[in-house]
Write a protein that holds these residues in place. Sequence first.
Motif, PDB file in Angstrom:
ATOM      1  N   PRO A 236       5.166 -11.379  60.362  1.00  0.00           N
ATOM      2  CA  PRO A 236       4.082 -12.290  60.747  1.00  0.00           C
ATOM      3  C   PRO A 236       3.455 -12.978  59.532  1.00  0.00           C
ATOM      4  O   PRO A 236       3.153 -14.177  59.573  1.00  0.00           O
ATOM      5  CB  PRO A 236       3.071 -11.389  61.458  1.00  0.00           C
ATOM      6  CG  PRO A 236       3.878 -10.226  61.948  1.00  0.00           C
ATOM      7  CD  PRO A 236       4.941 -10.023  60.895  1.00  0.00           C
TER       8      PRO A 236
ATOM      9  N   THR B 207       3.183 -22.187  66.731  1.00  0.00           N
ATOM     10  CA  THR B 207       3.470 -22.236  68.160  1.00  0.00           C
ATOM     11  C   THR B 207       4.952 -22.034  68.477  1.00  0.00           C
ATOM     12  O   THR B 207       5.305 -21.892  69.646  1.00  0.00           O
ATOM     13  CB  THR B 207       3.005 -23.570  68.765  1.00  0.00           C
ATOM     14  OG1 THR B 207       3.642 -24.650  68.083  1.00  0.00           O
ATOM     15  CG2 THR B 207       1.489 -23.714  68.650  1.00  0.00           C
ATOM     16  N   ALA B 208       5.796 -22.020  67.463  1.00  0.00           N
ATOM     17  CA  ALA B 208       7.239 -21.848  67.682  1.00  0.00           C
ATOM     18  C   ALA B 208       7.536 -20.427  68.126  1.00  0.00           C
ATOM     19  O   ALA B 208       6.987 -19.468  67.590  1.00  0.00           O
ATOM     20  CB  ALA B 208       8.002 -22.176  66.406  1.00  0.00           C
ATOM     21  N   ARG B 209       8.392 -20.309  69.102  1.00  0.00           N
ATOM     22  CA  ARG B 209       8.846 -19.007  69.580  1.00  0.00           C
ATOM     23  C   ARG B 209      10.270 -18.802  69.093  1.00  0.00           C
ATOM     24  O   ARG B 209      11.092 -19.707  69.150  1.00  0.00           O
ATOM     25  CB  ARG B 209       8.838 -18.951  71.108  1.00  0.00           C
ATOM     26  CG  ARG B 209       7.473 -19.167  71.705  1.00  0.00           C
ATOM     27  CD  ARG B 209       6.756 -17.837  71.845  1.00  0.00           C
ATOM     28  NE  ARG B 209       5.517 -18.008  72.579  1.00  0.00           N
ATOM     29  CZ  ARG B 209       4.333 -17.757  72.052  1.00  0.00           C
ATOM     30  NH1 ARG B 209       4.236 -17.342  70.826  1.00  0.00           N
ATOM     31  NH2 ARG B 209       3.246 -17.923  72.762  1.00  0.00           N
ATOM     32  N   GLY B 210      10.569 -17.622  68.609  1.00  0.00           N
ATOM     33  CA  GLY B 210      11.922 -17.318  68.173  1.00  0.00           C
ATOM     34  C   GLY B 210      12.152 -17.658  66.712  1.00  0.00           C
ATOM     35  O   GLY B 210      11.225 -17.976  65.968  1.00  0.00           O
TER      36      GLY B 210
ATOM     37  N   ARG C 290       5.894 -15.732  58.207  1.00  0.00           N
ATOM     38  CA  ARG C 290       5.805 -16.963  59.002  1.00  0.00           C
ATOM     39  C   ARG C 290       4.513 -17.716  58.692  1.00  0.00           C
ATOM     40  O   ARG C 290       4.507 -18.939  58.590  1.00  0.00           O
ATOM     41  CB  ARG C 290       5.909 -16.645  60.496  1.00  0.00           C
ATOM     42  CG  ARG C 290       7.337 -16.287  60.915  1.00  0.00           C
ATOM     43  CD  ARG C 290       7.411 -15.860  62.362  1.00  0.00           C
ATOM     44  NE  ARG C 290       7.166 -16.937  63.295  1.00  0.00           N
ATOM     45  CZ  ARG C 290       8.074 -17.477  64.096  1.00  0.00           C
ATOM     46  NH1 ARG C 290       9.315 -17.038  64.062  1.00  0.00           N
ATOM     47  NH2 ARG C 290       7.753 -18.433  64.929  1.00  0.00           N
TER      48      ARG C 290
ATOM     49  N   GLN D  91      13.350 -25.514  63.775  1.00  0.00           N
ATOM     50  CA  GLN D  91      13.987 -24.696  64.797  1.00  0.00           C
ATOM     51  C   GLN D  91      15.046 -25.571  65.427  1.00  0.00           C
ATOM     52  O   GLN D  91      14.745 -26.680  65.894  1.00  0.00           O
ATOM     53  CB  GLN D  91      12.946 -24.241  65.811  1.00  0.00           C
ATOM     54  CG  GLN D  91      13.390 -23.101  66.684  1.00  0.00           C
ATOM     55  CD  GLN D  91      12.229 -22.522  67.456  1.00  0.00           C
ATOM     56  OE1 GLN D  91      11.456 -23.253  68.066  1.00  0.00           O
ATOM     57  NE2 GLN D  91      12.109 -21.203  67.443  1.00  0.00           N
TER      58      GLN D  91
END
Length: 84
Positions: free
Chosen positions: A44, A72-75, A47, A63
Amino acid sequence: MDDAGPALERAIDALLDARAPGATICPSEAARAVDPEGWRDLMPQARAAAGRLAQRGEVEVTQRGAVVDVATARGPVRVRRAGR
């Protein structure tokens, strides 16, 4: 490691400096460079460090090749020098 943020930012910079222009890194590479044993716990923060560098215009977080907001990006995401 409570506040690894500055070390992670330096690691991201160093990793990108060592790569060819336009190459990307995974934030996990910076986390591993800072703490090889406990890198998963640093994800975390890694990122977040990429996000701070992106806010300053130093890097882009991508991504699937498109620039995204790491908050807000997932993955999985990748990090590259800005403007590449």
